[in-house]
Design an enzyme around this catalytic site. Structure first.
Site, PDB file in Angstrom:
ATOM      1  N   ARG A 230       1.196  -0.805   0.145  1.00 44.68           N
ATOM      2  CA  ARG A 230      -0.567   0.122  -0.413  1.00 44.68           C
ATOM      3  C   ARG A 230       1.168   1.186  -0.462  1.00 44.68           C
ATOM      4  NH1 ARG A 230      -4.076  -0.447   4.933  1.00 44.68           N
ATOM      5  NH2 ARG A 230      -4.801   1.430   3.838  1.00 44.68           N
ATOM      6  N   HIS A 231       0.473   2.685  -0.346  1.00 41.69           N
ATOM      7  CA  HIS A 231       1.109   3.813  -0.296  1.00 41.69           C
ATOM      8  C   HIS A 231       1.758   3.680   1.518  1.00 41.69           C
ATOM      9  CE1 HIS A 231      -2.415   4.862   1.535  1.00 41.69           C
ATOM     10  NE2 HIS A 231      -3.381   4.390   0.538  1.00 41.69           N
ATOM     11  N   ASN A 237      -5.334   9.209   5.975  1.00 43.16           N
ATOM     12  CA  ASN A 237      -5.707   7.751   6.599  1.00 43.16           C
ATOM     13  C   ASN A 237      -5.424   8.815   8.034  1.00 43.16           C
ATOM     14  OD1 ASN A 237      -3.007   6.332   4.418  1.00 43.16           O
ATOM     15  ND2 ASN A 237      -5.263   6.311   4.693  1.00 43.16           N
ATOM     16  N   GLU A 301      -7.659   3.786  -6.405  1.00 43.35           N
ATOM     17  CA  GLU A 301      -8.627   3.398  -4.774  1.00 43.35           C
ATOM     18  C   GLU A 301     -10.325   3.117  -5.492  1.00 43.35           C
ATOM     19  OE1 GLU A 301      -8.922   1.550  -3.113  1.00 43.35           O
ATOM     20  OE2 GLU A 301      -8.577   1.860  -1.184  1.00 43.35           O
ATOM     21  N   HIS A 366      -2.772   0.828  -3.642  1.00 46.40           N
ATOM     22  CA  HIS A 366      -4.948   1.067  -2.570  1.00 46.40           C
ATOM     23  C   HIS A 366      -5.017  -0.404  -2.124  1.00 46.40           C
ATOM     24  CE1 HIS A 366      -4.136   5.640  -4.141  1.00 46.40           C
ATOM     25  NE2 HIS A 366      -4.026   4.859  -5.180  1.00 46.40           N
TER      26      HIS A 366
END
Ligand SMILES: *[C@@H]1O[C@H](CO)[C@@H](O)[C@H](O)[C@H]1NC(C)=O
Ligand SMILES: *[C@@H]1O[C@H](CO)[C@@H](O)[C@H](O)[C@H]1NC(C)=O
Length: 451
Positions: A230-231, A237, A301, A366
């Site tokens: 994932r990033h 977030n 995403e 994502h």
């Protein structure tokens, strides 16, 4: 509900008959097709003739059992095929199946003629998939794999098993009739030479058949790794907001730097290609890697539509019905003006196809997209895949092998918020039993594909 773009094929029922000598990768190819089609929500099942033979009590036959000059054994083997076919027809009826794969050898014209007749009686389209190979290395690799994995050889040491297996192949070679464009011109078949060095395609009729052909043409068997991440943690977030196009937090940036070290450490000297989405947080995560980079819109995403930029609490307050509906069926639920997991799978199909062709790819994407990609490689069922916990700041290494995919998860040890939301709550965090169950890191670090 079937795969959307095959809506016109609704009444189509296909049986794919594997054809070829032992140790030509037929089971490997069958399993891959099953995994691919079930990922696309097509009802598919593989029927292995060997397991029906074992049901007849022939559990650890030596090579002599495959001697075509011995009528008694020939009869038993024919009965195994008859039983397999019956079970398959039953499945088509009971389960409304769409694609069955018959994993056997089907190496004589006589046998294939019979199979076609049986299918016609049941209104099923027969399609043959021959795996032809004279690549000794590949064959020996398969022999080794079968001798260690198949219950037929569990009682023998490797040397005896190999000797016996080679004898078995010799018996099959005596009667083997490969597909031939002159005498088999009326049949639907695909002949794969050395897997995908050369592919001969004859009389493909339906859309679904052509999908299967296109897929098998893209299969490669060279050993390779696929890296997934994932990033890094993003500003959204931290604020517990979904969607958006925010940049990385300080900790997210630290992960981006660490990712470079982790790759250097775990894949020393390798040249990877990095695939990202078109969103800032994946590109920032890739920024310190000095490999070729490619952006895919298809890796963006899951689109949360009107809920984009909201927290789960805000969604629950503003769209309570939607919030419930999504928890009830997360795979099918489509955000207002946005997407469902099913939508994401459909747009990811070209990515998966390209991934099959490539070696050594690192994908930075994502949460929802990673769940879908992971589900494809690991054969995770649809009810489960949208609930898998794939934490931030973790690099995953997938190694596809003949009998499954090996996964290794590497933690970066850089703290990050949890973005995992359980069923029935708007709170994020992964502390309860439910999330632990679905957290791939808390499963064994190696997970084999279910066969
Ligand atoms: C199969 O389809 C029939 C007719 O559409 C339906 O009545 C039946 O419930 C289905 N069975 C399964 C297992 O999906
Ligand atoms: C299959 O591969 C082997 C090994 O690379 C090669 O020797 C052989 O010629 C190939 N066969 C065909 C028909 O391409």
């Amino acid at each position: 509900m079937g795969f959307r773009i095959i809506a016109n094929d609704q009444d189509v029922r296909i049986c794919v008959f594997m054809v070829g000598l032992p140790a030509r990768g037929k089971s490997f190819i069958s399993q891959k097709i099953v995994r691919y089609l079930s990922w696309l929500s097509i009802k598919v099942k593989c029927f292995n003739v060997g397991s029906f033979r074992r049901q007849l009590g022939i559990t650890q036959p030596d090579a002599e059992f495959f001697n075509f000059a011995n009528q008694e054994y020939v009869n038993i083997r024919r009965q195994s095929v008859i039983n397999t076919m019956e079970s398959m027809f039953q499945w088509f009826e009971d389960e409304n199946g769409t694609v069955a794969i018959l994993d056997g050898t089907s190496i004589t014209c006589e046998r294939r003629t019979w199979l076609v007749e049986e299918c016609e009686k049941h209104n099923i389209q027969p399609m043959f998939l021959e795996s032809w190979s004279d690549n000794e290395d590949l064959i020996m690799e398969n022999v080794k794999e079968i001798n260690t994995k198949s219950p037929d050889y569990a009682h023998l040491d490797v040397a005896s098993a190999t000797r016996d297996f080679m004898k078995k192949i010799e018996y099959y070679e005596k009667v083997y009739e490969t597909f031939d464009s002159e005498k088999d011109g009326h049949l639907t078949y695909v002949k794969m030479v050395n897997v995908s060095d050369e592919v001969i395609i004859n009389k493909i009729e339906t859309y679904l058949q052509s999908r299967i052909v296109f897929y098998v043409m893209n299969i490669r068997i060279k050993p390779r790794c696929i890296w997934l991440s994932r990033h890094g943690e993003s500003i959204y977030n931290v604020e517990q907001k979904i969607g958006g196009d925010s940049i990385l937090s300080e900790r997210g940036l630290a992960y981006a730097r660490k990712l470079k070290d982790m790759i250097e450490e775990n894949a020393p000297g390798e040249t990877l290609t990095v695939w990202t989405s078109t969103l800032k947080r994946t590109q920032e995560t890739a920024q310190f890697l000095s490999f070729k980079k490619l952006q895919w819109k298809a890796l963006d995403e899951l689109d949360a539509g009107v809920c984009d930029g909201m927290t789960y609490e805000e969604i629950e307050a503003k769209y309570p019905e939607d919030f419930k509906a999504r928890d009830a069926d997360k795979y099918e639920y489509r955000y207002r003006g946005g997407e469902s997991y099913r939508d994401v799978v459909i747009r990811l199909e070209p990515v998966i196809m390209e991934l099959e062709r490539q070696e050594n790819i690192l994908i930075i994407t994502h949460q929802a997209v990673l769940r879908c990609i992971y589900a494809y490689f690991m054969n995770v069922p649809q009810e489960e895949s949208p609930w898998m916990a794939i934490p931030l700041h973790t690099l995953m290494k997938l190694e596809p092998k003949a009998y499954g995919t090996k996964v290794t998860a590497l933690k970066a040890n850089i703290p990050a918020v949890s973005t995992y939301k359980e069923k029935g709550t708007s709170q994020v965090g992964e502390n309860t039993k439910e999330s632990q169950l679905h957290n791939i890191l808390r499963r064994d670090s190696e997970v084999a594909l279910s066969r």
